[in-house]
Design a protein around this motif. Structure first.
Motif, mmCIF file in Angstrom:
data_model
loop_
_atom_site.group_PDB
_atom_site.id
_atom_site.type_symbol
_atom_site.label_atom_id
_atom_site.label_comp_id
_atom_site.label_asym_id
_atom_site.label_seq_id
_atom_site.Cartn_x
_atom_site.Cartn_y
_atom_site.Cartn_z
ATOM 1 N N VAL A 9 13.145 -16.334 48.248
ATOM 2 C CA VAL A 9 11.735 -16.057 48.528
ATOM 3 C C VAL A 9 11.498 -14.551 48.428
ATOM 4 C CG1 VAL A 9 9.866 -16.246 50.201
ATOM 5 C CG2 VAL A 9 11.617 -18.026 50.105
ATOM 6 N N THR A 10 10.377 -14.187 47.847
ATOM 7 C CA THR A 10 9.942 -12.792 47.834
ATOM 8 C C THR A 10 8.663 -12.672 48.645
ATOM 9 O OG1 THR A 10 10.940 -12.112 45.737
ATOM 10 C CG2 THR A 10 8.925 -10.985 46.383
ATOM 11 N N VAL A 11 8.587 -11.655 49.480
ATOM 12 C CA VAL A 11 7.365 -11.369 50.235
ATOM 13 C C VAL A 11 6.863 -9.996 49.799
ATOM 14 C CG1 VAL A 11 6.326 -11.004 52.504
ATOM 15 C CG2 VAL A 11 8.080 -12.768 52.205
ATOM 16 N N ILE A 12 5.647 -9.957 49.290
ATOM 17 C CA ILE A 12 5.012 -8.716 48.852
ATOM 18 C C ILE A 12 3.902 -8.370 49.827
ATOM 19 C CG2 ILE A 12 3.623 -7.654 47.034
ATOM 20 C CD1 ILE A 12 5.195 -9.297 45.015
ATOM 21 N N GLY A 13 4.021 -7.203 50.450
ATOM 22 C CA GLY A 13 3.067 -6.783 51.473
ATOM 23 C C GLY A 13 3.685 -6.903 52.850
ATOM 24 N N LEU A 14 3.923 -5.766 53.487
ATOM 25 C CA LEU A 14 4.638 -5.789 54.768
ATOM 26 C C LEU A 14 3.819 -5.162 55.894
ATOM 27 C CD1 LEU A 14 8.237 -4.864 53.526
ATOM 28 C CD2 LEU A 14 7.295 -7.137 54.021
ATOM 29 N N GLY A 15 2.583 -5.597 55.992
ATOM 30 C CA GLY A 15 1.831 -5.308 57.199
ATOM 31 C C GLY A 15 2.418 -6.145 58.323
ATOM 32 N N LEU A 16 1.749 -6.200 59.454
ATOM 33 C CA LEU A 16 2.280 -6.966 60.580
ATOM 34 C C LEU A 16 2.504 -8.428 60.205
ATOM 35 C CD1 LEU A 16 0.205 -5.524 63.564
ATOM 36 C CD2 LEU A 16 2.595 -5.068 62.982
ATOM 37 N N THR A 33 13.650 -11.301 49.446
ATOM 38 C CA THR A 33 13.395 -9.997 48.837
ATOM 39 C C THR A 33 12.026 -9.538 49.290
ATOM 40 O OG1 THR A 33 14.737 -10.520 46.902
ATOM 41 C CG2 THR A 33 13.124 -8.744 46.662
ATOM 42 N N VAL A 34 11.880 -8.260 49.570
ATOM 43 C CA VAL A 34 10.600 -7.730 50.032
ATOM 44 C C VAL A 34 10.197 -6.515 49.199
ATOM 45 C CG1 VAL A 34 10.884 -8.574 52.393
ATOM 46 C CG2 VAL A 34 11.716 -6.296 51.798
ATOM 47 N N TRP A 35 8.909 -6.281 49.156
ATOM 48 C CA TRP A 35 8.375 -5.079 48.512
ATOM 49 C C TRP A 35 7.123 -4.657 49.251
ATOM 50 C CZ3 TRP A 35 3.773 -3.410 46.500
ATOM 51 C CH2 TRP A 35 3.805 -2.189 45.817
ATOM 52 N N ALA A 53 13.170 -4.549 47.089
ATOM 53 C CA ALA A 53 13.060 -4.398 45.644
ATOM 54 C C ALA A 53 12.482 -3.031 45.310
ATOM 55 C CB ALA A 53 12.165 -5.489 45.068
ATOM 56 N N PRO A 54 12.978 -2.378 44.256
ATOM 57 C CA PRO A 54 12.468 -1.057 43.898
ATOM 58 C C PRO A 54 11.092 -1.076 43.251
ATOM 59 C CG PRO A 54 14.158 -1.764 42.345
ATOM 60 C CD PRO A 54 14.132 -2.784 43.442
ATOM 61 N N SER A 55 10.665 -2.237 42.747
ATOM 62 C CA SER A 55 9.367 -2.322 42.086
ATOM 63 C C SER A 55 8.787 -3.719 42.273
ATOM 64 C CB SER A 55 9.498 -2.026 40.592
ATOM 65 O OG SER A 55 10.214 -3.076 39.949
ATOM 66 N N VAL A 56 7.499 -3.855 41.972
ATOM 67 C CA VAL A 56 6.859 -5.163 42.060
ATOM 68 C C VAL A 56 7.504 -6.127 41.069
ATOM 69 C CG1 VAL A 56 4.704 -6.432 41.729
ATOM 70 C CG2 VAL A 56 4.672 -4.203 42.849
ATOM 71 N N ALA A 57 7.752 -5.647 39.857
ATOM 72 C CA ALA A 57 8.365 -6.503 38.837
ATOM 73 C C ALA A 57 9.719 -7.023 39.303
ATOM 74 C CB ALA A 57 8.516 -5.729 37.532
ATOM 75 N N ASP A 58 10.526 -6.150 39.890
ATOM 76 C CA ASP A 58 11.826 -6.581 40.404
ATOM 77 C C ASP A 58 11.662 -7.592 41.528
ATOM 78 O OD1 ASP A 58 13.517 -4.985 38.751
ATOM 79 O OD2 ASP A 58 12.979 -3.226 39.940
ATOM 80 N N ALA A 59 10.668 -7.382 42.382
ATOM 81 C CA ALA A 59 10.433 -8.288 43.500
ATOM 82 C C ALA A 59 10.058 -9.677 42.997
ATOM 83 C CB ALA A 59 9.331 -7.741 44.408
ATOM 84 N N VAL A 60 9.187 -9.737 41.995
ATOM 85 C CA VAL A 60 8.760 -11.026 41.454
ATOM 86 C C VAL A 60 9.919 -11.738 40.771
ATOM 87 C CG1 VAL A 60 7.253 -12.148 39.765
ATOM 88 C CG2 VAL A 60 6.357 -10.297 41.208
ATOM 89 N N ARG A 61 10.697 -10.991 39.989
ATOM 90 C CA ARG A 61 11.812 -11.611 39.258
ATOM 91 C C ARG A 61 12.909 -12.130 40.190
ATOM 92 N NH1 ARG A 61 10.927 -7.386 35.152
ATOM 93 N NH2 ARG A 61 12.246 -5.991 36.400
ATOM 94 N N VAL A 66 7.118 -16.640 45.332
ATOM 95 C CA VAL A 66 6.607 -15.297 45.612
ATOM 96 C C VAL A 66 5.412 -15.431 46.548
ATOM 97 C CG1 VAL A 66 5.615 -13.195 44.627
ATOM 98 C CG2 VAL A 66 7.372 -14.476 43.353
ATOM 99 N N VAL A 67 5.519 -14.853 47.722
ATOM 100 C CA VAL A 67 4.463 -14.903 48.727
ATOM 101 C C VAL A 67 3.850 -13.516 48.843
ATOM 102 C CG1 VAL A 67 3.919 -15.333 51.151
ATOM 103 C CG2 VAL A 67 5.631 -16.751 49.984
ATOM 104 N N VAL A 68 2.535 -13.447 48.713
ATOM 105 C CA VAL A 68 1.858 -12.154 48.786
ATOM 106 C C VAL A 68 0.890 -12.159 49.959
ATOM 107 C CG1 VAL A 68 0.123 -12.894 47.096
ATOM 108 C CG2 VAL A 68 0.466 -10.453 47.530
ATOM 109 N N CYS A 69 0.914 -11.080 50.742
ATOM 110 C CA CYS A 69 0.032 -10.943 51.906
ATOM 111 C C CYS A 69 -0.423 -9.487 51.968
ATOM 112 C CB CYS A 69 0.768 -11.347 53.178
ATOM 113 S SG CYS A 69 -0.277 -11.379 54.664
ATOM 114 N N LEU A 70 -1.568 -9.209 51.334
ATOM 115 C CA LEU A 70 -2.076 -7.843 51.228
ATOM 116 C C LEU A 70 -3.438 -7.738 51.911
ATOM 117 C CD1 LEU A 70 -0.990 -7.261 47.523
ATOM 118 C CD2 LEU A 70 0.073 -6.297 49.579
ATOM 119 N N THR A 71 -4.097 -6.601 51.738
ATOM 120 C CA THR A 71 -5.332 -6.351 52.478
ATOM 121 C C THR A 71 -6.505 -7.177 51.976
ATOM 122 O OG1 THR A 71 -5.742 -4.453 51.045
ATOM 123 C CG2 THR A 71 -4.684 -4.025 53.165
ATOM 124 N N ASP A 72 -6.603 -7.351 50.653
ATOM 125 C CA ASP A 72 -7.719 -8.109 50.093
ATOM 126 C C ASP A 72 -7.402 -8.526 48.667
ATOM 127 O OD1 ASP A 72 -8.113 -5.781 48.547
ATOM 128 O OD2 ASP A 72 -9.637 -5.011 49.912
#
Length: 288
Positions: A9-16, A33-35, A53-61, A66-72
């Protein structure tokens, strides 16, 4: 077919909330994996076994899910818009708050798209107390149902990607309406030196009683018929006026009860005087 317990699993966005999601996946044994745009937010998760992950592309791969939790929604587009090639063959679960229209637009990022809404605070993520709403690709949800269930109680509403967001805002409206009513009542009783903590048990009990109306009113709304089985809208209006007068006399803001009174008066003017409170739905629909 469902995923195995050790699905990556990848999680993109590490707010609370993002941190809570990643922590729940780690606790359940998923290689995670996190970014995050600010890498320092990943420190605690890395200590628990996550890979930064060093980059978004690396995180997705790195993962099939892929779970994304961002501001909007704009942040999701900005972050993932250039990575459709990496998303191909992977499932994107968007847990970013937004509108149903935005969810449908973001579904174009990948064929395997699931939109979601989190009806919980970060502290309860990973427990049955947290419940999450999903819609979008049925096949993708079914494939990752077990993994998504690690976050809380998961419910799928259908293939329209916008349905989860619609349920989200509708449920939040119920929350704000209930809380505003309690806060107004606390302010009103407070003018008589009654503490909010003394009012709270009675408010809680009454809210429990009021929820009993919801099922009955829902059936009336679905039928399009509103028999006054408990009280007519005209009867409700008479007591609403007392709440407005009491508020004004106590110096408490009257906007909240006056708005309810105005909506009810519109429904009565539209011919619903002898119907149930459920007929007020026609005002919200713009038909009364």
């Amino acid at each position: 077919m469902t995923n195995t317990p050790d699905e990556s699993v990848t999680v993109i966005g590490l707010g609370l909330m993002g941190q809570a999601l990643a922590a729940a996946f780690l606790a359940a044994g998923h290689p995670t994996t996190v970014w995050n745009r600010t890498p320092g937010k990943a420190a605690g998760l890395v200590e628990r076994g996550a890979v930064l992950a060093p980059s978004v592309a690396d995180a997705v791969r790195a993962s099939s899910l892929v779970v994304v939790c961002l501001t909007d929604a704009d942040a999701v587009r900005d972050t993932l818009g250039a990575h459709r090639a990496e998303l191909a063959g992977r499932t994107l679960v968007n847990l970013t708050s937004g509108t149903s229209g935005e969810a449908r637009e973001l579904a174009a990022l990948t064929a395997s798209y699931v939109d979601g809404a989190i009806m919980a605070v970060p502290e309860v993520i990973g427990s049955p107390e947290a419940f999450l709403l999903f819609s979008g690709s049925q096949e993708a949800f079914d494939r990752h149902r077990d993994s998504l269930g690690r976050l809380g109680t998961a419910t799928f509403f259908g293939t329209d990607p916008g349905l989860a967001s619609l349920y989200d805002v509708a449920l939040l409206g119920v929350m704000w309406g209930t809380l505003n009513a309690f806060l107004h009542g606390a302010a009103l009783l407070g003018e008589a030196k009654v503490e909010a903590s003394a009012f709270a048990p009675f408010a809680t009990q009454w809210v429990g009683s009021v929820t009993g109306f919801i099922t009955a009113y829902a059936a009336q709304i679905d039928r399009g018929a509103y028999p006054a089985e408990d009280a007519t809208l005209e009867t409700h209006l008479a007591t609403m006026k007392y709440l407005v007068r009491e508020s004004a006399a106590a110096g408490v803001d009257t906007e909240w009860p006056a708005r309810i009174q105005a909506l009810t008066e519109r429904a009565i003017e539209g011919g619903h005087a002898a119907t149930s409170y459920a007929s007020l739905v026609e005002v919200f629909r713009g038909r009364a």
